[in-house]
Design an enzyme around this catalytic site. Structure first.
Site, short mmCIF file in Angstrom:
data_model
loop_
_atom_site.label_atom_id
_atom_site.label_comp_id
_atom_site.label_asym_id
_atom_site.label_seq_id
_atom_site.Cartn_x
_atom_site.Cartn_y
_atom_site.Cartn_z
N ASP A 189 0.93 -80.58 25.62
CA ASP A 189 -0.12 -80.24 26.20
C ASP A 189 -0.58 -78.69 26.08
O ASP A 189 0.48 -78.10 25.55
CB ASP A 189 -0.23 -80.53 27.70
CG ASP A 189 -2.05 -81.02 28.31
OD1 ASP A 189 -2.61 -80.25 27.73
OD2 ASP A 189 -2.08 -81.41 29.10
C1 BGC Z 1 -5.41 -81.20 29.28
C2 BGC Z 1 -5.27 -82.17 28.34
C3 BGC Z 1 -6.32 -81.70 27.01
C4 BGC Z 1 -5.83 -80.45 26.36
C5 BGC Z 1 -6.67 -80.02 25.38
C6 BGC Z 1 -5.19 -79.77 28.62
O1 BGC Z 1 -5.42 -78.82 29.71
O2 BGC Z 1 -4.33 -81.38 30.35
O3 BGC Z 1 -5.72 -83.61 28.81
O4 BGC Z 1 -6.35 -82.88 26.03
O5 BGC Z 1 -5.96 -79.66 27.47
O6 BGC Z 1 -7.85 -79.89 25.65
#
Ligand code: BGC
Length: 705
Positions: free
Chosen positions: A240
């Site tokens: 993530d």
């Molecule tokens: C989130 C993810 C997301 C990623 C990219 C993160 O802050 O937890 O779910 O896919 O950002 O945008």
């Protein structure tokens, strides 16, 4: 490939990195990119990678396409109310078609985190509290996004996230630690991921949380041992956002270099936005701490994904497609159908709904009656609120603008200004019915939007109270990203529809439900608490040694000065015994009843299938669809098992005054559970339940030998 070029493949960058992204693409130092939403921009950057870099390896462009790209479907928690795997798959297919037309070939979805905590804002993004429902719908989404063949230019790679346990963030606070013991981890939180893997999900994202002290991105047991070695997953694992760096903040790694080592050792392939891999892999190899084979494996998985997507043959996207696919009429129709199936009828006194022919003048109020952006819900970057049809617009279309009296009273859900209440009381006198659209603005749920109170915000409760005193029937329609504790407001309303955030076509879907064109069939994918103090609350809890049976005393039965006793004490709260609505609950305009549950045998063995049959009757004049639910309870096992577990569901369409004998065949070896790394169905007695929600069920039992 040089080592730099290999590490480049593991490096993900963002569109907003601008010139730096282009420079890296030119040098072959970036493998994937996030969030380019204009096909012309995408092709321009892709051309740099393909035509100007030494090896010409194409990029993959990723985006959070969570519940629609342009056409916005209900939030995933709303979609889950449909219990309709095919329709959920169609929605994901449409999302893929629209996203691919913008050059996006990878979505960070589905989110298959189980959550038993509506304080957690991200409960909106998943399918609720049940592992079977989430596994089923997660698999549908994977199939929808990825299509029949990833090579098809309208297919996009899916990403099951967040691996794993993130939905159990302590106290519902986002990013918080989790403390999930290994057996529970496998039986509740890992099951949906396993299902996505079995359905060919191309990628998996690690989660932010540390479970029992170990952040997922550095959790070798989770990623290497379970995902790859036990499940045989050969796809790509991405972190993530900034999650490698955050292992330092967690206090798990001394510095980014050691965090890099943890992530590589766990076999995490792509570094999303930490810049850790480009910073440290090389020196870790030089120091003999990382084996080049580990990097080669990761690079191979990423190149294979690019190959599967057909990017080596067709790296560019068709720039002309978007005008014909964005908001295409069949996409809008599917969005309305899914929004209709997502609506849950929670209450319907007498004949309030559907409207009868005497309803001519309608008073429409509440902050969400005409809030085109808010009805879209969380995680909407690309869908344009200009395309939303609000309930107010749909009501005017249906009844004629002259018959709709509109006074929102509150401008937005947190508004506390009730100055316009006086007007509304006067207007109520002219109306046959009042529709109150309340709930949450979209920004109040989703990532980093956890709430400690689940009451209606602002002066919305006061508004419902005042409306209930007008003497006119009040229908409360709730749009929200999570279950809210609205027992008092429900008591004051004649009928209640819960639509979660219903998306682009929320308005027409709600109106077709109010007038009975759509007979509601949605069922809750989460238990609704009466009060926040009951959380975590979920139907599939264990029995305990002292289960409550409903006959326990309540706080008001205890006289002052009663002396301490523990005799006969049970596991329950003195002040709130019940939930507001159980998992699987949802009413209909039809009148369904169940009877005559039987099994084909009383004993099963090996790989037998259980044939469950029962009668379902619609004793109303209204055709409708019932989501039939089958639960089991494994009475004694080597681990205590839940009092009920959903094992099957089906949407059954019923004509007016229809009666059907329904039967399902369920392999008995599907009824097992994980004990350590072994899945097994243990011999013994099982109860089996069939009904329209997790509480009101018929029950019978069988023996598994
Ligand atoms: C989130 C993810 C997301 C990623 C990219 C993160 O802050 O937890 O779910 O896919 O950002 O945008």
């Amino acid at each position: 490939m040089t080592l730099d070029e290999k590490i480049g493949q593991l490096n993900q960058m963002h569109y907003e990195d601008g010139a730096f992204l282009e420079e890296n693409a030119r040098k072959g130092l970036v493998g994937t990119v996030m969030s380019i939403t204009n096909p012309i921009d995408f092709n321009r950057i892709q051309r740099i990678a393909v035509e100007e870099s030494r090896l010409g390896i194409p990029l993959i462009n990723a985006r959070d396409v969570i519940h629609g790209f342009k056409t916005i479907f209900p939030i995933p928690l709303g979609q889950a109310c449909s219990f309709d795997p095919d329709l959920v798959e169609q929605a994901a297919r449409i999302s893929a078609i629209e996203a691919a037309a913008a050059g996006i070939r990878w979505t960070f979805a589905p989110m298959v985190d189980i959550s038993q905590d509506p304080r957690w804002g991200r409960i909106a993004e998943g399918c609720g509290e049940d592992p079977y429902l989430t596994s089923t719908l997660g698999a549908s989404m994977v199939r929808g996004f990825q299509g029949n063949d990833l090579k098809d230019p309208s297919s996009i790679a899916a990403c099951a996230k967040h691996f794993a346990g993130y939905g159990a963030s302590e106290s519902g606070k986002d990013y918080n630690s989790t403390f999930i013991a290994p057996n529970r981890f496998r039986n509740i939180y890992l099951r949906p991921f396993h299902s996505c893997v079995n359905n060919g999900v191309a990628t998996i994202m690690t989660s932010f949380n540390d479970n029992d002290g170990i952040p997922s991105t550095g959790n070798k047991w989770l990623v290497k041992n379970i995902l790859r070695d036990e499940w045989g997953y050969e796809g790509v694992v991405v972190t993530d956002w900034n999650a490698i760096n955050e292992m330092v903040t967690h206090g798990y790694c001394e510095d980014i270099r050691s965090a890099t080592l943890k992530a590589i050792d766990a076999s995490v392939d792509i570094d999303m936005m930490s810049r850790a891999y480009i910073g440290y892999i090389k020196e870790l190899i030089d120091d003999g701490l990382i084996d080049i084979n580990q990097i080669d494996d990761a690079v191979r998985r990423i190149l294979l994904l690019k190959h599967s997507l057909g990017l080596f043959e067709s790296p560019y996207c068709d720039e002309t497609l978007k005008s014909s696919v964005f908001y295409a009429p069949e996409h809008i129709r599917t969005a309305q159908k899914l929004a209709e199936e997502s609506i849950v009828l929670l209450k319907n006194d007498a004949t309030t709904l559907p409207f009868n022919s005497e309803i001519k003048k309608i008073l429409v109020t509440g902050p969400l009656a005409d809030a085109p952006y808010e009805q879209l819900g969380t995680w909407v970057f690309d869908g344009d609120a200009k395309h939303s049809i609000t309930p107010l617009t749909a009501l005017k279309d249906e009844f004629g603008a002259e018959n709709i009296i509109f006074e929102p009273v509150l401008e937005y859900s947190r508004d506390t200004n009730l100055d316009r209440l006086k007007q509304i009381k006067e207007k109520a006198a002219e109306a046959d019915i009042i529709l109150a659209f309340v709930g949450e603005e979209s920004i109040l749920s989703g990532e980093a939007h956890s709430m400690a109170s689940l009451s209606l915000q602002g002066a919305q409760s006061q508004l419902i109270k005042e409306l209930s005193q007008t003497g006119k029937p009040v229908v409360m329609i709730v749009m929200a990203g999570r279950p809210l504790t609205i027992g008092d407001e429900i008591a004051l309303s004649s009928a209640v529809l819960y639509s979660f955030a219903p998306g682009t076509m929320g308005g027409p879907a709600i109106v077709s439900t109010l007038i009975g064109k759509n007979n509601p069939s949605g069922k809750l994918p989460v238990t609704f608490p009466m009060t926040v103090g009951q959380i975590p609350i979920y139907y599939n809890h264990n029995n305990t040694g002292r289960p409550a049976d409903g006959s326990e005393v309540t706080i008001n039965d205890i006289s002052v000065g009663t002396s301490q006793t523990s005799l006969g004490n049970k596991s329950y709260y003195l002040d709130f015994k019940e939930c507001l609505y159980p998992f699987g609950f949802g009413m209909s305009y039809s009148d369904f009843s169940y009877s005559d549950l039987c099994l084909d045998k009383s004993e099963y063995q090996g790989n037998d299938s259980i044939i469950i049959s029962f009668n379902l009757k619609n004793s109303s004049e209204v055709p409708g669809t019932e989501v039939v639910q089958v639960y089991i309870r494994d009475i004694h096992a080597s681990l205590t098992r839940p009092v009920k577990e959903l094992i099957h569901f089906e949407r059954i369409a019923m004509d007016a005054n229809d009666s059907k004998r329904i039967s399902f065949s369920i392999p008995v070896n599907k009824l097992g559970y994980w004990l350590g790394n072994k899945y097994m169905t243990e011999p013994g007695k099982f109860d089996i339940f069939v009904g329209g929600n997790s509480e009101d069920c018929m029950k019978t039992s069988f023996q598994y030998n």
